[in-house]
Design a protein around this motif. Structure first.
Motif, PDB file in Angstrom:
ATOM      1  N   CYS A 189     -34.051 -35.725  68.407  1.00 47.52           N
ATOM      2  CA  CYS A 189     -35.077 -36.284  67.525  1.00 47.52           C
ATOM      3  C   CYS A 189     -35.382 -37.716  67.942  1.00 47.52           C
ATOM      4  O   CYS A 189     -34.642 -38.332  68.705  1.00 47.52           O
ATOM      5  CB  CYS A 189     -34.599 -36.278  66.064  1.00 47.52           C
ATOM      6  N   GLY A 190     -36.476 -38.238  67.438  1.00 48.78           N
ATOM      7  CA  GLY A 190     -36.840 -39.619  67.728  1.00 48.78           C
ATOM      8  C   GLY A 190     -37.582 -40.239  66.569  1.00 48.78           C
ATOM      9  O   GLY A 190     -38.184 -39.534  65.741  1.00 48.78           O
ATOM     10  N   VAL A 191     -37.538 -41.562  66.493  1.00 51.38           N
ATOM     11  CA  VAL A 191     -38.284 -42.292  65.474  1.00 51.38           C
ATOM     12  C   VAL A 191     -39.102 -43.381  66.166  1.00 51.38           C
ATOM     13  O   VAL A 191     -38.650 -43.991  67.137  1.00 51.38           O
ATOM     14  CB  VAL A 191     -37.367 -42.907  64.395  1.00 51.38           C
ATOM     15  N   ALA A 192     -40.300 -43.610  65.672  1.00 51.93           N
ATOM     16  CA  ALA A 192     -41.162 -44.687  66.161  1.00 51.93           C
ATOM     17  C   ALA A 192     -41.577 -45.519  64.959  1.00 51.93           C
ATOM     18  O   ALA A 192     -42.148 -44.985  64.003  1.00 51.93           O
ATOM     19  CB  ALA A 192     -42.386 -44.128  66.885  1.00 51.93           C
ATOM     20  N   CYS A 193     -41.275 -46.806  65.013  1.00 48.56           N
ATOM     21  CA  CYS A 193     -41.507 -47.677  63.857  1.00 48.56           C
ATOM     22  C   CYS A 193     -42.520 -48.769  64.191  1.00 48.56           C
ATOM     23  O   CYS A 193     -42.518 -49.312  65.300  1.00 48.56           O
ATOM     24  CB  CYS A 193     -40.198 -48.322  63.410  1.00 48.56           C
ATOM     25  N   SER A 203     -36.365 -45.106  68.764  1.00 45.49           N
ATOM     26  CA  SER A 203     -34.973 -44.724  68.943  1.00 45.49           C
ATOM     27  C   SER A 203     -34.878 -43.209  69.063  1.00 45.49           C
ATOM     28  O   SER A 203     -35.612 -42.479  68.379  1.00 45.49           O
ATOM     29  CB  SER A 203     -34.127 -45.205  67.760  1.00 45.49           C
ATOM     30  N   VAL A 204     -34.005 -42.743  69.947  1.00 40.29           N
ATOM     31  CA  VAL A 204     -33.750 -41.316  70.120  1.00 40.29           C
ATOM     32  C   VAL A 204     -32.381 -41.008  69.539  1.00 40.29           C
ATOM     33  O   VAL A 204     -31.418 -41.753  69.763  1.00 40.29           O
ATOM     34  CB  VAL A 204     -33.811 -40.917  71.610  1.00 40.29           C
ATOM     35  N   MET A 205     -32.276 -39.915  68.786  1.00 35.56           N
ATOM     36  CA  MET A 205     -31.031 -39.585  68.097  1.00 35.56           C
ATOM     37  C   MET A 205     -30.956 -38.079  67.874  1.00 35.56           C
ATOM     38  O   MET A 205     -31.880 -37.340  68.237  1.00 35.56           O
ATOM     39  CB  MET A 205     -30.974 -40.317  66.747  1.00 35.56           C
ATOM     40  N   THR A 206     -29.880 -37.626  67.278  1.00 31.69           N
ATOM     41  CA  THR A 206     -29.739 -36.211  66.938  1.00 31.69           C
ATOM     42  C   THR A 206     -30.269 -35.958  65.530  1.00 31.69           C
ATOM     43  O   THR A 206     -30.457 -36.891  64.736  1.00 31.69           O
ATOM     44  CB  THR A 206     -28.269 -35.770  66.996  1.00 31.69           C
ATOM     45  N   LEU A 207     -30.471 -34.689  65.229  1.00 33.78           N
ATOM     46  CA  LEU A 207     -30.928 -34.318  63.894  1.00 33.78           C
ATOM     47  C   LEU A 207     -29.899 -34.712  62.842  1.00 33.78           C
ATOM     48  O   LEU A 207     -30.257 -35.149  61.741  1.00 33.78           O
ATOM     49  CB  LEU A 207     -31.207 -32.810  63.842  1.00 33.78           C
TER      50      LEU A 207
END
Length: 321
Positions: A189-193, A203-207
């Motif tokens: 998963c990833g987030v874009a802020c 940031s790239v991360m796991t579920l």
């Protein structure tokens, strides 16, 4: 007098993130109408314009005002963040005008956060995906949960808008719990802020990690499909062409003739997309480039959402390490 109302998607809000057509529509307008936060973003770029802004939940009032002003002959534009037709004001403008033909409505597309955020994260949307808002102001949570469940069951990549607010602190966690019915905890998963604004970061991360992530209304969430992976710290969802090219990969020290041919074909597709003004992805070349890039000594890959502005990757970069 030609009575037109422009409904303009301004993208993230920075001048260089707007389309040329959006900039021209605003330059040609006398009055710019919008949500106060979005008006504040563009006001410095159009100091000679008249502005009319309303706070959150003032959508109907400002759209009615814009329609009235445009019908009276004043050149008017309604601005929306991202794209005017993706959770924007275009639909409401059409509903309020009804079957009347005055003023004429001209919708001007913009870059939605799914595109701009994906460009920052890598290539997470190069296959089928679902776009879902977690805001339950206009949609019951039961309906949102059903949509999340169906999208996850179908193995789609998922983009989440409006993941949290001051009154909805637990919606992202609840959404992740629904998706975990069908997806493994290690799903990429990833987030874009704050895309395109001060404080932008990704940031790239796991579920599993995403379940406890502190998101806000300026955060866009990307949940990969079962094939999504990380390559060089980027979030990459393979497309079928990528799989073909990987099967033809010769070794970490070289690129086969068949792979080079496939990449050239991908580049031609991207060039055609650029000429037609569409985004370089979804379903375009960047995932193939990231997967060929891998860990070999190739130049860093950069990417912008509009294909007409996307850099072409020269074949000289496909070389031995």
């Amino acid at each position: 007098m030609n009575k037109e109302l422009y409904v303009v998607g301004i993208g993230p809000g920075a001048y260089d993130e707007m389309t040329l057509r959006a900039c021209n529509a605003l330059k040609n307008s006398e009055l710019i109408v919008g949500y106060s936060a979005y008006v504040d973003l563009i006001r410095p770029y159009f100091p000679d314009k008249e502005f009319y802004a309303t706070p959150m939940r003032g959508e109907t009032a400002r759209c009615r005002y814009a329609l009235e002003m445009a019908a009276s002959g004043k050149r008017t534009a309604v601005v929306c963040s991202g794209d005017a037709g993706v959770y924007g004001m275009a639909g409401l403008i059409y509903e309020l005008r009804g079957e009347s033909e005055t003023p004429e409505i001209v919708v001007v597309g913009g870059l939605t956060a799914a595109c701009t955020g994906a460009a920052l994260l890598g290539a997470p949307l190069t296959h089928d995906f679902a776009l879902i808002s977690l805001s339950d102001l206009l949609t019951e949570w039961e309906t949102i949960e059903k949509r999340l469940d169906r999208a996850a069951e179908a193995g789609l990549s998922i983009v989440l808008y409006n993941p949290a607010s001051k009154k909805r602190r637990d919606h992202l966690r609840r959404a992740c719990e629904v998706i975990l019915r069908h997806a493994e905890p290690l799903r990429v998963c990833g987030v874009a802020c704050n895309i395109g604004r001060e404080g932008e970061h990704v940031s790239v991360m796991t579920l599993a990690q995403l379940c406890s992530y502190e998101a806000d209304m300026a955060t866009t969430i990307f949940i990969g499909n079962p094939q999504t992976k990380t390559i060089g710290g980027r979030m990459v969802t393979p497309i079928s062409a990528s799989a073909v090219m990987l099967r033809r990969w010769t070794s970490p020290s070289g690129v086969s003739r068949a792979t080079s041919t496939s990449l050239r074909r991908s580049l031609r597709v991207t060039s055609a997309a650029r000429r037609s003004r569409f985004s370089a992805y979804p379903w375009q070349m960047p995932a193939s480039v990231f997967m060929l890039h891998g860990t070999t000594a190739m130049p860093s890959v950069s990417k912008v959402p509009l294909a007409m502005a996307a850099p072409m990757l020269p074949m000289s970069c496909v070389r031995k390490a």
